[in-house]
Design a protein around this motif. Sequence first.
Motif, PDB file in Angstrom:
ATOM      1  N   ASN A 150       0.843  -1.186   0.000  1.00  0.00           N
ATOM      2  CA  ASN A 150       0.000   0.000   0.000  1.00  0.00           C
ATOM      3  C   ASN A 150       0.882   1.240   0.000  1.00  0.00           C
ATOM      4  OD1 ASN A 150       1.003  -0.037   2.567  1.00  0.00           O
ATOM      5  ND2 ASN A 150      -0.970  -0.040   3.611  1.00  0.00           N
ATOM      6  N   VAL A 151       2.149   1.050  -0.330  1.00  0.00           N
ATOM      7  CA  VAL A 151       3.122   2.134  -0.430  1.00  0.00           C
ATOM      8  C   VAL A 151       3.592   2.166  -1.880  1.00  0.00           C
ATOM      9  CG1 VAL A 151       5.444   2.819   0.245  1.00  0.00           C
ATOM     10  CG2 VAL A 151       3.881   1.951   1.957  1.00  0.00           C
ATOM     11  N   CYS A 152       3.721   3.370  -2.421  1.00  0.00           N
ATOM     12  CA  CYS A 152       4.225   3.471  -3.788  1.00  0.00           C
ATOM     13  C   CYS A 152       5.056   4.739  -3.929  1.00  0.00           C
ATOM     14  CB  CYS A 152       3.084   3.471  -4.802  1.00  0.00           C
ATOM     15  SG  CYS A 152       2.025   4.928  -4.715  1.00  0.00           S
ATOM     16  N   VAL A 153       5.784   4.811  -5.029  1.00  0.00           N
ATOM     17  CA  VAL A 153       6.514   6.022  -5.380  1.00  0.00           C
ATOM     18  C   VAL A 153       5.821   6.627  -6.587  1.00  0.00           C
ATOM     19  CG1 VAL A 153       8.720   5.307  -4.412  1.00  0.00           C
ATOM     20  CG2 VAL A 153       8.156   4.649  -6.736  1.00  0.00           C
ATOM     21  N   THR A 154       5.971   7.932  -6.763  1.00  0.00           N
ATOM     22  CA  THR A 154       5.217   8.591  -7.827  1.00  0.00           C
ATOM     23  C   THR A 154       6.080   9.304  -8.861  1.00  0.00           C
ATOM     24  OG1 THR A 154       4.972  10.533  -6.404  1.00  0.00           O
ATOM     25  CG2 THR A 154       3.180   8.919  -6.367  1.00  0.00           C
ATOM     26  N   GLY A 155       7.348   9.494  -8.595  1.00  0.00           N
ATOM     27  CA  GLY A 155       8.213  10.193  -9.540  1.00  0.00           C
ATOM     28  C   GLY A 155       8.512   9.350 -10.768  1.00  0.00           C
ATOM     29  N   SER A 156       8.837  10.006 -11.859  1.00  0.00           N
ATOM     30  CA  SER A 156       9.109   9.284 -13.107  1.00  0.00           C
ATOM     31  C   SER A 156      10.413   8.491 -13.059  1.00  0.00           C
ATOM     32  CB  SER A 156       9.138  10.268 -14.281  1.00  0.00           C
ATOM     33  OG  SER A 156      10.153  11.239 -14.070  1.00  0.00           O
ATOM     34  N   CYS A 157      11.292   8.817 -12.145  1.00  0.00           N
ATOM     35  CA  CYS A 157      12.589   8.140 -12.028  1.00  0.00           C
ATOM     36  C   CYS A 157      12.750   7.565 -10.624  1.00  0.00           C
ATOM     37  CB  CYS A 157      13.728   9.102 -12.343  1.00  0.00           C
ATOM     38  SG  CYS A 157      13.621   9.850 -13.962  1.00  0.00           S
ATOM     39  N   GLU A 158      11.711   6.896 -10.142  1.00  0.00           N
ATOM     40  CA  GLU A 158      11.715   6.326  -8.805  1.00  0.00           C
ATOM     41  C   GLU A 158      11.330   4.849  -8.874  1.00  0.00           C
ATOM     42  OE1 GLU A 158      10.552  10.368  -6.316  1.00  0.00           O
ATOM     43  OE2 GLU A 158       9.041   8.808  -6.499  1.00  0.00           O
ATOM     44  N   GLY A 159      11.540   4.150  -7.793  1.00  0.00           N
ATOM     45  CA  GLY A 159      11.156   2.747  -7.712  1.00  0.00           C
ATOM     46  C   GLY A 159      11.323   2.243  -6.296  1.00  0.00           C
ATOM     47  N   LEU A 160      10.857   1.026  -6.055  1.00  0.00           N
ATOM     48  CA  LEU A 160      10.952   0.459  -4.713  1.00  0.00           C
ATOM     49  C   LEU A 160      10.902  -1.056  -4.752  1.00  0.00           C
ATOM     50  CD1 LEU A 160       7.717   0.215  -2.811  1.00  0.00           C
ATOM     51  CD2 LEU A 160       7.664   1.494  -4.916  1.00  0.00           C
ATOM     52  N   TYR A 161      11.336  -1.630  -3.634  1.00  0.00           N
ATOM     53  CA  TYR A 161      11.247  -3.061  -3.372  1.00  0.00           C
ATOM     54  C   TYR A 161      10.676  -3.240  -1.982  1.00  0.00           C
ATOM     55  CZ  TYR A 161      14.288  -3.455  -7.402  1.00  0.00           C
ATOM     56  OH  TYR A 161      14.806  -3.366  -8.669  1.00  0.00           O
ATOM     57  N   TYR A 162      10.087  -4.411  -1.747  1.00  0.00           N
ATOM     58  CA  TYR A 162       9.491  -4.703  -0.455  1.00  0.00           C
ATOM     59  C   TYR A 162      10.245  -5.836   0.234  1.00  0.00           C
ATOM     60  CZ  TYR A 162       5.496  -2.254  -2.530  1.00  0.00           C
ATOM     61  OH  TYR A 162       4.691  -1.335  -3.130  1.00  0.00           O
ATOM     62  N   ILE A 163      10.500  -5.660   1.534  1.00  0.00           N
ATOM     63  CA  ILE A 163      11.057  -6.729   2.360  1.00  0.00           C
ATOM     64  C   ILE A 163       9.886  -7.270   3.170  1.00  0.00           C
ATOM     65  CG2 ILE A 163      12.671  -7.352   4.181  1.00  0.00           C
ATOM     66  CD1 ILE A 163      14.302  -4.831   3.391  1.00  0.00           C
TER      67      ILE A 163
END
Length: 183
Positions: free
Chosen positions: A5-18
Amino acid sequence: MGRGNVCVTGSCEGLYYIDNDHFHVYYRDEPGAEEPETRLRGDLDYGELTGGEWLYDEEGTMNEQEDIEECFMRDFTKMFPSFRRQVNELWLGKHGPFDAKNRRVILWSNLFYICVEDNEWSLAVELVQKVEPWGRPWMETLQCRLYEKYLDGMKRCLLERLPSIGTRKGAWMSGTITREEVR
């Protein structure tokens, strides 16, 4: 894994989940035991988790999370020396200064922050663009050139310590990346 339920919004962003299964620690409730047996949540089945025999270990969980973060920061800064550890505690909001500050910065460079954020089911590790108040075109151009390289480095560093990580595939969609897939 990775229900985010967490996200990033920038065009040059990203994420991973532990996933919480990889760092939430439980101990066996054994009165009189000198040192109780501990296990990660992922190593316990539903019956063990709900049977009352295993109890959540807050201190053990904090220690495990700190160890994961420490290993990640050590490996990532070795791979990308332009990133520095955040010395003083710094929290960021998602959409500007009036947001709740829910992202804890662990690393930073002149172009990006790397943050961690509690996601209820997991811990999100996020690559977040730095944004200048009046915008600097060179900055976004450089961010767009580098962010995929940084995301790949984040994935590799996390999988050095963890058996798998979650990834966002779109709205309400997630996936899993295992250590074996990356090697």
